[in-house]
Design a protein around this motif. Sequence first.
Motif, PDB file in Angstrom:
ATOM      1  N   ALA A  31       0.662  -1.397   0.062  1.00  0.00           N
ATOM      2  CA  ALA A  31      -0.022   0.306  -0.080  1.00  0.00           C
ATOM      3  C   ALA A  31       0.885   1.319  -0.064  1.00  0.00           C
ATOM      4  O   ALA A  31       0.675   2.363  -0.631  1.00  0.00           O
ATOM      5  N   ARG A  32       1.916   1.361   0.699  1.00  0.00           N
ATOM      6  CA  ARG A  32       2.802   2.392   0.933  1.00  0.00           C
ATOM      7  C   ARG A  32       3.418   2.537  -0.587  1.00  0.00           C
ATOM      8  O   ARG A  32       3.784   3.635  -0.858  1.00  0.00           O
ATOM      9  N   TYR A  33       3.780   1.486  -1.229  1.00  0.00           N
ATOM     10  CA  TYR A  33       4.495   1.385  -2.417  1.00  0.00           C
ATOM     11  C   TYR A  33       3.541   2.074  -3.368  1.00  0.00           C
ATOM     12  O   TYR A  33       3.967   3.010  -4.252  1.00  0.00           O
ATOM     13  N   PHE A  34       2.390   1.506  -3.555  1.00  0.00           N
ATOM     14  CA  PHE A  34       1.570   2.019  -4.532  1.00  0.00           C
ATOM     15  C   PHE A  34       1.336   3.596  -4.571  1.00  0.00           C
ATOM     16  O   PHE A  34       0.989   4.377  -5.401  1.00  0.00           O
ATOM     17  N   PHE A  35       1.049   4.043  -3.181  1.00  0.00           N
ATOM     18  CA  PHE A  35       0.673   5.434  -3.198  1.00  0.00           C
ATOM     19  C   PHE A  35       1.933   6.491  -2.924  1.00  0.00           C
ATOM     20  O   PHE A  35       1.884   7.662  -3.498  1.00  0.00           O
ATOM     21  N   LEU A  36       2.991   5.921  -2.323  1.00  0.00           N
ATOM     22  CA  LEU A  36       4.155   6.906  -2.211  1.00  0.00           C
ATOM     23  C   LEU A  36       5.468   6.756  -3.000  1.00  0.00           C
ATOM     24  O   LEU A  36       6.413   7.531  -2.784  1.00  0.00           O
ATOM     25  N   HIS A  37       5.358   5.532  -3.460  1.00  0.00           N
ATOM     26  CA  HIS A  37       6.896   5.122  -4.516  1.00  0.00           C
ATOM     27  C   HIS A  37       6.726   5.804  -5.709  1.00  0.00           C
ATOM     28  O   HIS A  37       5.657   5.660  -6.472  1.00  0.00           O
ATOM     29  N   ARG A  94      -1.197   2.948  12.196  1.00  0.00           N
ATOM     30  CA  ARG A  94      -0.047   3.398  11.789  1.00  0.00           C
ATOM     31  C   ARG A  94       0.093   3.704  10.239  1.00  0.00           C
ATOM     32  O   ARG A  94       0.443   4.754   9.727  1.00  0.00           O
ATOM     33  N   LEU A  95      -0.165   2.649   9.416  1.00  0.00           N
ATOM     34  CA  LEU A  95      -0.142   2.737   7.979  1.00  0.00           C
ATOM     35  C   LEU A  95      -0.908   3.605   7.258  1.00  0.00           C
ATOM     36  O   LEU A  95      -0.934   4.528   6.573  1.00  0.00           O
ATOM     37  N   VAL A  96      -2.392   3.540   7.938  1.00  0.00           N
ATOM     38  CA  VAL A  96      -3.482   4.621   7.484  1.00  0.00           C
ATOM     39  C   VAL A  96      -3.211   5.890   7.909  1.00  0.00           C
ATOM     40  O   VAL A  96      -3.395   6.783   6.838  1.00  0.00           O
ATOM     41  N   GLY A  97      -2.874   6.029   8.837  1.00  0.00           N
ATOM     42  CA  GLY A  97      -2.387   7.472   9.506  1.00  0.00           C
ATOM     43  C   GLY A  97      -1.492   7.897   8.348  1.00  0.00           C
ATOM     44  O   GLY A  97      -1.484   9.180   8.289  1.00  0.00           O
ATOM     45  N   GLU A  98      -0.124   7.387   8.268  1.00  0.00           N
ATOM     46  CA  GLU A  98       0.956   7.834   7.121  1.00  0.00           C
ATOM     47  C   GLU A  98       0.069   8.147   6.001  1.00  0.00           C
ATOM     48  O   GLU A  98       0.532   9.076   5.669  1.00  0.00           O
ATOM     49  N   LEU A  99      -0.644   7.461   5.454  1.00  0.00           N
ATOM     50  CA  LEU A  99      -1.124   7.377   3.913  1.00  0.00           C
ATOM     51  C   LEU A  99      -1.982   8.646   4.024  1.00  0.00           C
ATOM     52  O   LEU A  99      -2.182   9.369   2.776  1.00  0.00           O
ATOM     53  N   LEU A 107      -1.932  11.447   5.517  1.00  0.00           N
ATOM     54  CA  LEU A 107      -1.267  12.327   5.892  1.00  0.00           C
ATOM     55  C   LEU A 107      -0.573  12.871   4.406  1.00  0.00           C
ATOM     56  O   LEU A 107      -0.316  13.919   4.046  1.00  0.00           O
ATOM     57  N   LYS A 108       0.050  11.818   3.759  1.00  0.00           N
ATOM     58  CA  LYS A 108       0.989  11.904   2.660  1.00  0.00           C
ATOM     59  C   LYS A 108       0.388  11.856   1.300  1.00  0.00           C
ATOM     60  O   LYS A 108       1.073  12.210   0.373  1.00  0.00           O
ATOM     61  N   SER A 109      -0.930  11.242   1.286  1.00  0.00           N
ATOM     62  CA  SER A 109      -1.431  10.850  -0.165  1.00  0.00           C
ATOM     63  C   SER A 109      -2.965  11.259  -0.107  1.00  0.00           C
ATOM     64  O   SER A 109      -3.749  10.731   0.375  1.00  0.00           O
ATOM     65  N   PRO A 110      -3.153  12.492  -1.006  1.00  0.00           N
ATOM     66  CA  PRO A 110      -4.535  12.912  -1.252  1.00  0.00           C
ATOM     67  C   PRO A 110      -5.288  11.922  -1.880  1.00  0.00           C
ATOM     68  O   PRO A 110      -6.280  11.837  -1.414  1.00  0.00           O
ATOM     69  N   GLU A 111      -4.792  11.101  -2.897  1.00  0.00           N
ATOM     70  CA  GLU A 111      -5.498  10.115  -3.434  1.00  0.00           C
ATOM     71  C   GLU A 111      -5.855   8.961  -2.542  1.00  0.00           C
ATOM     72  O   GLU A 111      -7.041   8.378  -2.449  1.00  0.00           O
ATOM     73  N   PHE A 112      -5.029   8.474  -1.470  1.00  0.00           N
ATOM     74  CA  PHE A 112      -5.390   7.680  -0.589  1.00  0.00           C
ATOM     75  C   PHE A 112      -6.516   8.119   0.403  1.00  0.00           C
ATOM     76  O   PHE A 112      -7.503   7.620   0.507  1.00  0.00           O
ATOM     77  N   ALA A 113      -6.491   9.351   0.716  1.00  0.00           N
ATOM     78  CA  ALA A 113      -7.379  10.131   1.569  1.00  0.00           C
ATOM     79  C   ALA A 113      -8.792  10.071   0.930  1.00  0.00           C
ATOM     80  O   ALA A 113      -9.846   9.862   1.314  1.00  0.00           O
TER      81      ALA A 113
END
Length: 289
Positions: free
Chosen positions: A161-167, A203-208, A210-216
């Motif tokens: 999930a972190r990869y899809f949205f942040l890498h 932890r994962l959801v909170g990070e995403l 904050l960092k990804s408008p698409e995820f939010a």
Amino acid sequence: MASDSESAELGRFLRARRTQTSPQHVGLTVGPGIRRTPGLRREELATLAGISIDYYVRLERGKETRPSPAVLDSLARALRMGDQEHHHLRELAARAARYTPEPPPAPSRTVRPHLKLLLESLRPYPAYVISRSMDLLAWNPGGLALYAGIADWPATRRNLARYFFLHPAARDLFTDWEQQIAGCVSRLRAVAGTAPDAPDLTRLVGELLLKSPEFAGLWERYEVTRRKPATKTFHHPQVGTVTLTSQVLHVEATPGQRIGVYTAEPGTTEHDALLLLDMTAPQRAHASS
């Protein structure tokens, strides 16, 4: 007595489904004028489900935590829920009705030795063990190399999930990146709905968030019904464009661990590409911890 987060989760799911269900979809005639509420109004859904508006408002606000099976079924019918959504609604209600004194611990990241051996035996097919929150726990050479660039991250941060949205490589890797991220969020939503306080998920959801408008944006929609496609196409920087068959296997007697495998018919260009990927990747299976 339910924990606040679990009763709120039931309300969040109902509100998301209500605001995304059009009156026309459920057979209501909309009069002239501008509707300030997206989707159905609370009173419209309550009427369709045959329950009082006050009772429905209490459900949505997390004040009512013990709806009967008949009420849940009526709401599911009124919202035209599919089987997966209906099942998720029942799970949320069952969870809300139970008392949970403290957040459950994160599941173990330990991968059994025989599973690591299985990953090696699947070569040259890319394969990995993944946690319920999409952490990569173990992999064979192709299983890591297929997700171009993820090896640049420390092992403990390797999460799909972190990869899809942040890498930065993810958008170029997938031909259908929008579908991939929507499916990713749907799975996390389904898991988090029944374990809203679990630390590995929060932890994962909170990070995403904050960092990804698409995820939010996708998280707010609260969809839980997307299915993993049988094939997936990669634009891989090392081996070119390949379309592979995807399979996920649930591992018995583990805390939500799954094995992901990608295959291709021998003799095809895709199979040749997997052989190349396997040969050029670091040649030892690994685990993240």
